[in-house]
Design a protein around this motif. Structure first.
Motif, short mmCIF file in Angstrom:
data_model
loop_
_atom_site.label_atom_id
_atom_site.label_comp_id
_atom_site.label_asym_id
_atom_site.label_seq_id
_atom_site.Cartn_x
_atom_site.Cartn_y
_atom_site.Cartn_z
N THR A 1 0.87 -1.18 0.00
CA THR A 1 0.00 0.00 0.00
C THR A 1 0.92 1.24 0.00
OG1 THR A 1 -0.01 0.24 2.41
CG2 THR A 1 -1.70 -1.21 1.46
N PRO A 2 0.37 2.41 -0.38
CA PRO A 2 1.22 3.62 -0.37
C PRO A 2 1.87 3.86 0.99
CG PRO A 2 -0.79 4.06 -1.58
CD PRO A 2 -0.96 2.69 -0.99
N GLU A 3 1.13 3.66 2.07
CA GLU A 3 1.68 3.90 3.41
C GLU A 3 2.82 2.93 3.72
OE1 GLU A 3 -1.66 3.28 2.87
OE2 GLU A 3 -2.01 5.45 2.66
N ARG A 4 2.59 1.67 3.43
CA ARG A 4 3.61 0.66 3.71
C ARG A 4 4.84 0.87 2.84
NH1 ARG A 4 1.99 -3.92 6.72
NH2 ARG A 4 3.57 -5.18 5.70
N ALA A 5 4.60 1.18 1.56
CA ALA A 5 5.71 1.42 0.63
C ALA A 5 6.53 2.62 1.10
CB ALA A 5 5.19 1.64 -0.79
N GLN A 6 5.83 3.67 1.51
CA GLN A 6 6.52 4.87 1.96
C GLN A 6 7.42 4.57 3.16
OE1 GLN A 6 3.95 8.19 2.54
NE2 GLN A 6 5.64 9.63 2.52
N SER A 7 6.85 3.83 4.11
CA SER A 7 7.65 3.57 5.31
C SER A 7 8.83 2.65 4.99
CB SER A 7 6.73 3.03 6.43
OG SER A 7 7.01 1.71 6.73
N TRP A 8 8.63 1.66 4.10
CA TRP A 8 9.74 0.76 3.73
C TRP A 8 10.83 1.52 2.98
CZ3 TRP A 8 12.42 -1.27 -0.40
CH2 TRP A 8 13.17 -2.43 -0.14
N LEU A 9 10.41 2.33 2.00
CA LEU A 9 11.38 3.07 1.18
C LEU A 9 12.13 4.12 2.02
CD1 LEU A 9 9.15 3.60 -1.99
CD2 LEU A 9 11.20 2.17 -1.91
N GLY B 1 9.64 13.83 2.81
CA GLY B 1 8.49 14.51 2.20
C GLY B 1 7.92 13.82 0.97
N ASP B 2 8.61 12.80 0.44
CA ASP B 2 8.17 12.16 -0.80
C ASP B 2 6.87 11.39 -0.60
OD1 ASP B 2 10.35 13.10 -2.22
OD2 ASP B 2 11.58 11.34 -1.80
N ARG B 3 5.88 11.66 -1.46
CA ARG B 3 4.60 10.96 -1.38
C ARG B 3 4.60 9.77 -2.33
NH1 ARG B 3 2.96 12.19 3.15
NH2 ARG B 3 1.00 11.17 2.58
N ILE B 4 3.94 8.70 -1.91
CA ILE B 4 3.84 7.50 -2.74
C ILE B 4 2.37 7.32 -3.12
CG2 ILE B 4 4.40 5.03 -2.88
CD1 ILE B 4 6.84 6.67 -2.07
N SER B 5 2.11 7.16 -4.40
CA SER B 5 0.73 6.98 -4.87
C SER B 5 0.43 5.50 -5.10
CB SER B 5 0.52 7.75 -6.18
OG SER B 5 1.30 7.15 -7.20
N GLU B 6 -0.85 5.20 -5.34
CA GLU B 6 -1.24 3.83 -5.69
C GLU B 6 -0.51 3.38 -6.96
OE1 GLU B 6 -2.99 1.42 -4.43
OE2 GLU B 6 -4.08 2.38 -2.79
N ALA B 7 -0.39 4.32 -7.92
CA ALA B 7 0.29 3.99 -9.19
C ALA B 7 1.76 3.64 -8.92
CB ALA B 7 0.18 5.16 -10.15
N ASP B 8 2.38 4.38 -7.99
CA ASP B 8 3.78 4.07 -7.63
C ASP B 8 3.89 2.66 -7.08
OD1 ASP B 8 4.69 6.63 -8.32
OD2 ASP B 8 4.31 7.42 -6.30
N VAL B 9 2.93 2.30 -6.22
CA VAL B 9 2.93 0.97 -5.62
C VAL B 9 2.85 -0.09 -6.73
CG1 VAL B 9 1.56 -0.66 -4.24
CG2 VAL B 9 2.00 1.64 -3.37
N GLY B 10 1.95 0.14 -7.68
CA GLY B 10 1.79 -0.80 -8.79
C GLY B 10 3.08 -0.95 -9.57
N ARG B 11 3.73 0.18 -9.80
CA ARG B 11 4.97 0.21 -10.57
C ARG B 11 6.10 -0.54 -9.82
NH1 ARG B 11 7.31 5.96 -10.94
NH2 ARG B 11 9.39 5.38 -11.65
N LEU B 12 6.20 -0.26 -8.52
CA LEU B 12 7.25 -0.90 -7.71
C LEU B 12 7.04 -2.41 -7.63
CD1 LEU B 12 7.46 1.72 -4.83
CD2 LEU B 12 9.35 1.10 -6.36
N ARG B 13 5.78 -2.82 -7.47
CA ARG B 13 5.50 -4.25 -7.34
C ARG B 13 5.76 -4.96 -8.67
NH1 ARG B 13 -0.21 -4.86 -4.54
NH2 ARG B 13 0.33 -7.04 -4.70
N GLU B 14 5.42 -4.28 -9.76
CA GLU B 14 5.67 -4.87 -11.08
C GLU B 14 7.18 -5.04 -11.30
OE1 GLU B 14 3.89 -4.19 -15.54
OE2 GLU B 14 4.79 -2.46 -14.57
N LEU B 15 7.93 -4.00 -10.91
CA LEU B 15 9.38 -4.08 -11.06
C LEU B 15 9.96 -5.19 -10.18
CD1 LEU B 15 12.05 -2.89 -12.19
CD2 LEU B 15 12.09 -1.35 -10.21
#
Ligand SMILES: [Zn+2]
Length: 199
Positions: free
Chosen positions: A48-56, A65-79
Motif C-alpha cells: 500500500t502507499p503507506e507501507r511502501a513509503q515507510s519501507w522506502l 516529504g516524498d509521497r507514494i501513490s497507488e500507481a507508484d505501488v503498482g509500478r514498484l511491485r511490477e518491477l
C-alpha cells in the motif's frame, strides 16, 4: 516458524540462516523479499502507499516529504516481480520477455550519475528523488552486481521465489532453505509417486 518470525523473514530473518547478499546487492535482495508468495498478501511491505513509503524511507530510498501513490505501488511491485523473474532465471533458465520488458522500461527512465566522494571513490547516484530515484537506485544496484559478478548468485527460490544469495562453491543451491522449500518439493514428489497407480 511461528507467525511473528515469518513476518520478519526477508528483513531480520533469512531462511536457513543464510547470510544476506554482500554490499549494495543486499538492498535489492530485501526489495525482492519485501513480499513472499507463501505469505498473506497484506504482509507485502510495499503493498500500500503507506507501507511502501515507510519501507522506502527506512531504506533511505525516498526522502521524508516524498509521497507514494497507488500507481507508484503498482509500478514498484511490477518491477519487483520482474527482477524476481530475472533472479529465478539465475537458476539456469531463460527469463520471460515480459520480465525483461518491465526492467528495460524502468531502466529507460532511470537517471543515474557517477558521484565522486572526497577520496575519489565513485558511486552511482539517482538524479531525481522520490519513487523515480528509488527505481533508478535499484536498477543501478542490478547493474553493479552484474559488473562485480555477484548477480548470478542472487537466485529466486524455485519453489517460492524467495531471493537468496548462493555462496556455494559450485553455485548449486536451488531452494531458499533446504529445510523448508527443499523438503516441501521432495514431499510433493513423494506424494505424487504414492498417488500414481502401481502396476
Ligand atoms: Zn523457497
Amino acid at each position: 516458524m511461528d507467525e511473528h518470525e515469518k513476518r520478519r523473514v526477508g528483513e531480520q530473518i533469512e531462511p536457513g540462516g543464510r547470510p544476506k547478499a554482500p554490499g549494495r546487492l543486499e538492498l535489492l535482495q530485501r526489495f525482492l523479499n519485501s513480499y513472499n508468495h507463501d505469505f498473506p498478501r497484506e504482509w507485502d511491505r510495499i503493498g500500500t502507499p503507506e507501507r511502501a513509503q515507510s519501507w522506502l524511507r527506512q531504506k533511505r530510498l525516498v526522502a521524508p516529504g516524498d509521497r507514494i501513490s497507488e500507481a507508484d505501488v503498482g509500478r514498484l511491485r511490477e518491477l519487483r516481480e520482474a527482477i524476481r523473474a530475472l533472479a529465478i532465471a539465475n537458476q539456469g533458465v531463460q527469463p520471460g520477455a515480459a520480465a525483461t520488458d518491465v526492467v528495460r522500461e524502468a531502466a529507460r527512465t532511470a537517471r543515474l550519475r557517477v558521484a565522486i566522494d572526497d577520496v575519489g571513490r565513485t558511486a552511482l547516484e539517482p538524479e531525481p528523488r522520490g519513487v523515480d530515484g528509488a527505481v533508478a537506485t535499484l536498477i543501478g544496484v542490478l547493474h553493479e552486481a552484474q559488473l562485480t559478478g555477484e548477480w548470478p548468485r542472487l537466485k529466486g527460490c524455485r519453489q517460492c521465489g524467495y531471493a537468496f544469495f548462493d555462496r556455494s562453491k559450485n553455485r548449486s543451491a536451488t531452494w531458499c532453505a533446504m529445510s523448508i522449500c527443499g523438503n516441501r518439493t521432495k514431499n510433493r514428489a513423494y506424494y505424487r509417486r504414492r498417488r500414481s497407480p502401481t502396476r
